[in-house]
Structures are given as C-alpha cells and as structure tokens.
Design a protein around this motif. Sequence first.
Motif, PDB file in Angstrom:
ATOM      1  N   TYR A  59      -0.182   9.066  14.949  1.00  0.00           N
ATOM      2  CA  TYR A  59      -1.101   7.971  15.274  1.00  0.00           C
ATOM      3  C   TYR A  59      -2.172   7.901  14.183  1.00  0.00           C
ATOM      4  O   TYR A  59      -2.833   8.910  13.890  1.00  0.00           O
ATOM      5  N   ASN A  60      -2.360   6.719  13.602  1.00  0.00           N
ATOM      6  CA  ASN A  60      -3.422   6.490  12.627  1.00  0.00           C
ATOM      7  C   ASN A  60      -4.349   5.389  13.120  1.00  0.00           C
ATOM      8  O   ASN A  60      -3.907   4.471  13.835  1.00  0.00           O
ATOM      9  N   ILE A  61      -5.609   5.449  12.729  1.00  0.00           N
ATOM     10  CA  ILE A  61      -6.602   4.445  13.099  1.00  0.00           C
ATOM     11  C   ILE A  61      -7.225   3.878  11.830  1.00  0.00           C
ATOM     12  O   ILE A  61      -7.445   4.599  10.847  1.00  0.00           O
ATOM     13  N   TYR A  62      -7.526   2.568  11.849  1.00  0.00           N
ATOM     14  CA  TYR A  62      -7.986   1.862  10.658  1.00  0.00           C
ATOM     15  C   TYR A  62      -9.480   1.582  10.726  1.00  0.00           C
ATOM     16  O   TYR A  62     -10.009   1.179  11.766  1.00  0.00           O
ATOM     17  N   ASP A  63     -10.163   1.797   9.606  1.00  0.00           N
ATOM     18  CA  ASP A  63     -11.586   1.504   9.468  1.00  0.00           C
ATOM     19  C   ASP A  63     -11.721   0.219   8.652  1.00  0.00           C
ATOM     20  O   ASP A  63     -11.404   0.192   7.455  1.00  0.00           O
ATOM     21  N   THR A  64     -12.182  -0.864   9.292  1.00  0.00           N
ATOM     22  CA  THR A  64     -12.258  -2.153   8.598  1.00  0.00           C
ATOM     23  C   THR A  64     -13.326  -2.159   7.508  1.00  0.00           C
ATOM     24  O   THR A  64     -13.243  -2.952   6.560  1.00  0.00           O
ATOM     25  N   LYS A  65     -14.336  -1.307   7.637  1.00  0.00           N
ATOM     26  CA  LYS A  65     -15.408  -1.285   6.627  1.00  0.00           C
ATOM     27  C   LYS A  65     -14.924  -0.640   5.328  1.00  0.00           C
ATOM     28  O   LYS A  65     -15.150  -1.155   4.244  1.00  0.00           O
ATOM     29  N   LEU A  98      -7.800  -1.282  15.156  1.00  0.00           N
ATOM     30  CA  LEU A  98      -6.375  -1.293  14.848  1.00  0.00           C
ATOM     31  C   LEU A  98      -5.836   0.121  14.716  1.00  0.00           C
ATOM     32  O   LEU A  98      -6.421   0.958  14.024  1.00  0.00           O
ATOM     33  N   LEU A  99      -4.706   0.376  15.384  1.00  0.00           N
ATOM     34  CA  LEU A  99      -3.993   1.636  15.261  1.00  0.00           C
ATOM     35  C   LEU A  99      -2.536   1.355  14.917  1.00  0.00           C
ATOM     36  O   LEU A  99      -2.028   0.252  15.150  1.00  0.00           O
ATOM     37  N   VAL A 100      -1.886   2.355  14.371  1.00  0.00           N
ATOM     38  CA  VAL A 100      -0.450   2.285  14.163  1.00  0.00           C
ATOM     39  C   VAL A 100       0.132   3.634  14.546  1.00  0.00           C
ATOM     40  O   VAL A 100      -0.511   4.675  14.368  1.00  0.00           O
ATOM     41  N   LYS A 101       1.321   3.606  15.114  1.00  0.00           N
ATOM     42  CA  LYS A 101       2.031   4.853  15.368  1.00  0.00           C
ATOM     43  C   LYS A 101       3.453   4.727  14.842  1.00  0.00           C
ATOM     44  O   LYS A 101       4.007   3.626  14.772  1.00  0.00           O
ATOM     45  N   TRP A 152      -7.220   4.276   6.386  1.00  0.00           N
ATOM     46  CA  TRP A 152      -6.634   4.834   7.595  1.00  0.00           C
ATOM     47  C   TRP A 152      -6.961   6.324   7.680  1.00  0.00           C
ATOM     48  O   TRP A 152      -7.136   6.996   6.660  1.00  0.00           O
ATOM     49  N   SER A 153      -6.989   6.845   8.917  1.00  0.00           N
ATOM     50  CA  SER A 153      -7.136   8.281   9.129  1.00  0.00           C
ATOM     51  C   SER A 153      -6.328   8.674  10.356  1.00  0.00           C
ATOM     52  O   SER A 153      -5.983   7.832  11.189  1.00  0.00           O
ATOM     53  N   ARG A 154      -6.023   9.957  10.464  1.00  0.00           N
ATOM     54  CA  ARG A 154      -5.281  10.455  11.624  1.00  0.00           C
ATOM     55  C   ARG A 154      -6.150  10.370  12.875  1.00  0.00           C
ATOM     56  O   ARG A 154      -7.335  10.712  12.857  1.00  0.00           O
ATOM     57  N   LEU A 155      -5.553   9.919  13.974  1.00  0.00           N
ATOM     58  CA  LEU A 155      -6.291   9.790  15.229  1.00  0.00           C
ATOM     59  C   LEU A 155      -6.428  11.134  15.924  1.00  0.00           C
ATOM     60  O   LEU A 155      -7.433  11.393  16.583  1.00  0.00           O
ATOM     61  N   VAL A 188       0.872  -1.170   0.000  1.00  0.00           N
ATOM     62  CA  VAL A 188       0.000   0.000   0.000  1.00  0.00           C
ATOM     63  C   VAL A 188       0.909   1.220   0.000  1.00  0.00           C
ATOM     64  O   VAL A 188       1.670   1.433   0.945  1.00  0.00           O
ATOM     65  N   GLU A 189       0.856   2.014  -1.041  1.00  0.00           N
ATOM     66  CA  GLU A 189       1.812   3.099  -1.234  1.00  0.00           C
ATOM     67  C   GLU A 189       1.600   4.261  -0.268  1.00  0.00           C
ATOM     68  O   GLU A 189       2.555   4.887   0.199  1.00  0.00           O
ATOM     69  N   VAL A 190       0.346   4.563   0.044  1.00  0.00           N
ATOM     70  CA  VAL A 190       0.029   5.690   0.923  1.00  0.00           C
ATOM     71  C   VAL A 190      -0.927   5.216   1.998  1.00  0.00           C
ATOM     72  O   VAL A 190      -1.929   4.564   1.700  1.00  0.00           O
ATOM     73  N   MET A 191      -0.623   5.549   3.251  1.00  0.00           N
ATOM     74  CA  MET A 191      -1.512   5.183   4.351  1.00  0.00           C
ATOM     75  C   MET A 191      -2.547   6.286   4.573  1.00  0.00           C
ATOM     76  O   MET A 191      -3.750   6.040   4.538  1.00  0.00           O
ATOM     77  N   VAL A 192      -2.104   7.523   4.819  1.00  0.00           N
ATOM     78  CA  VAL A 192      -3.009   8.659   5.021  1.00  0.00           C
ATOM     79  C   VAL A 192      -2.584   9.847   4.169  1.00  0.00           C
ATOM     80  O   VAL A 192      -3.354  10.376   3.374  1.00  0.00           O
ATOM     81  N   ASP A 193      -1.334  10.266   4.346  1.00  0.00           N
ATOM     82  CA  ASP A 193      -0.853  11.480   3.692  1.00  0.00           C
ATOM     83  C   ASP A 193       0.582  11.237   3.222  1.00  0.00           C
ATOM     84  O   ASP A 193       1.495  11.100   4.039  1.00  0.00           O
ATOM     85  N   LYS A 194       0.771  11.178   1.905  1.00  0.00           N
ATOM     86  CA  LYS A 194       2.091  10.882   1.355  1.00  0.00           C
ATOM     87  C   LYS A 194       3.141  11.884   1.812  1.00  0.00           C
ATOM     88  O   LYS A 194       4.313  11.525   1.996  1.00  0.00           O
TER      89      LYS A 194
END
Length: 458
Positions: A178-184, A162-165, A188-191, A137-143
């Motif tokens: 910190y990013n949080i994941y939406d399974t639906k 699920l979160l990632v930092k 990802w978006s910024r927490l 996945v090339e971009v998670m939230v903001d390249k």
Amino acid sequence: MLIRFGKTVFATVFLLASGLSVSLATQNSVAQTSIKSIAIDHVWSGHRIKPYLLTRGNNQYVAYFDSNRQMTVAHRTLGAPWRYYKVDSWLGWDSHNYVTLEVDSEGHIHVMGNVHADPIEYFRTSEPHQVRSLKRVEVMVDKNIEQRTTYPIFMLNKNNELLVKYRDGGSGNGNEIYNIYDTKTKTWSRLHENQFLDGQGKMSGYFEGPALGPDGNFHLIWVWRNTPNAATNHSLSYAKSPDLVNWQDSSGKPLALPLTLKHSEVVDPVKPGEGMINGNVKLGFDGKNRPMISYHKYDENGNTQMYLARREAKGWNSVQISDWKGFRWEFGGGGSLGRFPIKPHNPSLMDNGNISVLVRKNAQVLRFVVEPTKLKTIKVEPADLYPKELELVTKTSNQSTLTSSDLPFEHQVFAGKGKSKKGGKYYLSWYSQPGNRDRAHSVISQPSVLLLHEVVSP
C-alpha cells in the motif's frame, strides 16, 4: 445516438470510421430508460482485457488498449469532445494486464496497468486533467520492490488522499503493498511500516476491496492461494479498518500486521480443491450495515453451490442459498481461465428489505432473493446485470467485425466508477475473444468498437 426505451424513439447508430448508419426502434407502453451511446475508439479484441471508466463531477476519464494494443487514456468534460493520449506501453496476451486510473485532489491523473509480475508501469500528468501531459514515472517508492507488480488498484481514503495497492511477487508467494500520495511534494510513500500480508512462503492472498462500508469502515475480503494452480484457493478471510492503517477483525479486535493465515479472521475454512476461486468472492452489506459475502464452493455431494455469509452476533453465519443438481465447475491450472461458468456479484439490500444476490450461471443471470433474518432463499428469478439493450447497440456498432468472422466473441460490459453531477450510470461495452490462459490465439480478430453508454432512468 439516443435510444429511449419505453416509447418509440428512433436512434441512429454511427459505426466508427465506416460511414454506415443503422436505425433502431423499440416500443413499450411506459417510458423507463434512455441510453445515449458514443463510440470511443477501435480497441484490441484478441482476448479479454479490462478497460477503466471514471467519472468525477463534470470530468470523465477512460483508459484502454487500442487496436494496436497500445495503452490509451482519454479525458473529456461531459458533453464535450474527447482528448486522447497514448503512452509507451503495449499489451501482450495476458488477461491480467488490465489498466486502471484515478485522479488526485488537485486533478492530476494517475495511470497504472499492463503488469503481471512485471516492473511497475505508472504514468502521471504534469498538468491537471491534461492527458497529453502524462509522463512515465520509473520509480514510485522503492525500485527493488517494484519489479514484480500485479493487480494495481487505486483508491481514496476518507480524507480524499490517493492510495494505490498492488501485489509484489507471484501467485503463492506474494505481498500486498500500500502506498499513499502526497499532492504537495508529488511523491509516494509506504502506508504501512511493516509488511501488510505474509504468506510465509507458502501462499498469497487474492483480495476484493478494501471497500468503504456504510458503517464508516473499510472492509477487505480475500482468499488464500497456495500455488499458481487455481484449485488451491482456500480459507475465505476478512478484516476491516477505519483508516486503512490500523486493522481489526469483525468483532473490533486489533489485528497486528502482517496478516497471516493463523493471525487473521477466517470466515469459511474452505480447503484447497473444494470449489472456491479468487475473483468470485463478493462483498455487500445488509440493512443493519453488517458485512455479507457471496461466494461458491462444493456441497457435500460435490455440486457447485452459492453461499451467503454474514457477520452476526455469534460470528460468521454461512448459508447455502442455491440448490443446483448436477452442476459442478471443476477448475484448475494456471494463467487466466476462460469464461467462468459461474460469476457472483456483490450482495445488496433491496427496497423491501430483502437481500439480492445476483449470479451469472452460464448464459443465465439469476437473482437469489434472500429474506434478511435467517438468510433463507425466498425465490430465484431471472435478472439483468446491465440494461440488456446495450448488447443490441454494441452488436450494431460491431456488426462488420462479428459477421466477417466465426470466432467465439464475448460481449463485455464494464460499469464505470465514480459519480457525475448529472446523475445516471455509465458503462463501457465491446466484443472480444475469450482469454486463452495468457497464450496467443491462433487467429487475431479484427478490432472492436469500444462504446460509452450513459443510462438515465426516470
């Protein structure tokens, strides 16, 4: 293979791809611990680099760099064969570039790693639990803010989201994301709306956690560091949060984001050059669920000493628990340091109510037994960080590599994360050369055998 310690049981160790087998036997009067060990793969041994092992119910996942330095992920249902997959990411000589993973609530595997102020390296499965469906996945939230990533850590919040930092930026001038994941939506978006931490261009934070404590809060500790020079660590700090969004100090007073040195809680105002280093501050909890932190710094005579800090009614109480004479770890410079001569571990509560602080000091592992009222050291005794029999098993499986070289190998052991339905504990073990401040060694060692151990106590 099966090794059962406590009564005589013979075990056969199969050396991966060698056809050689060795029988082991140990004798004791009372059965205590059994260890089942299997070989995972031949792995890179040219320098110290950390793999990852995760167990969730009946599913087990492992991520590592193979003998060709390629990032590899494997999955199995416990007791079944492994299924492997290699992604397009290769390791250099940087010991910061570990690999980590987590599984979301729908069973999709998320993998990050091989970054040290590098563009993000992130992979995700398109089919639950299927490692062979991993895709970059090339971009998670903001390249724009994913070009200098370091220290990725996955975690789950109390809603099992699920979160990632990770750190954006460099040592001495970095920000925690910190990013949080939406399974639906599978996005990802910024927490946090605001920046989480601000070193104001003068410093950055090196974190341990956040870890979910027995009080239902997430607890975070960190040190500030002014430059890439490891000697510039200072100001042991703390914060807690019920949800990883809203943060407060140890008294419950809200902390506005971004956290800064001035507007955060300092546990111990250790100054640069006073013997504290990132990676060697560890968090635990006492019998009253109060946070405790083990760490080291220089005493008034310039010796390196172990300290234990605890949040008490009047604030943080820090007590020197060691009394070493003539022992001083003088460190500094940039890059991954070699083997630390001292390595504290998370303080923990013993069955009798005392506090245990495990510390590796050179080749020794020591347990400081601390009484819980005044944090006075009762005794210091020899201890083990993991079943010591693991080293014998690992040495047998790597015998041809170790005996054919006079290189300085280190025995590495990594305790797995998560829990299985079967109980027991899982470890990875292997041999590698030490780190070399992220520079190439003059000799590339032969691959090591990465072993998985299931340790079951009666």
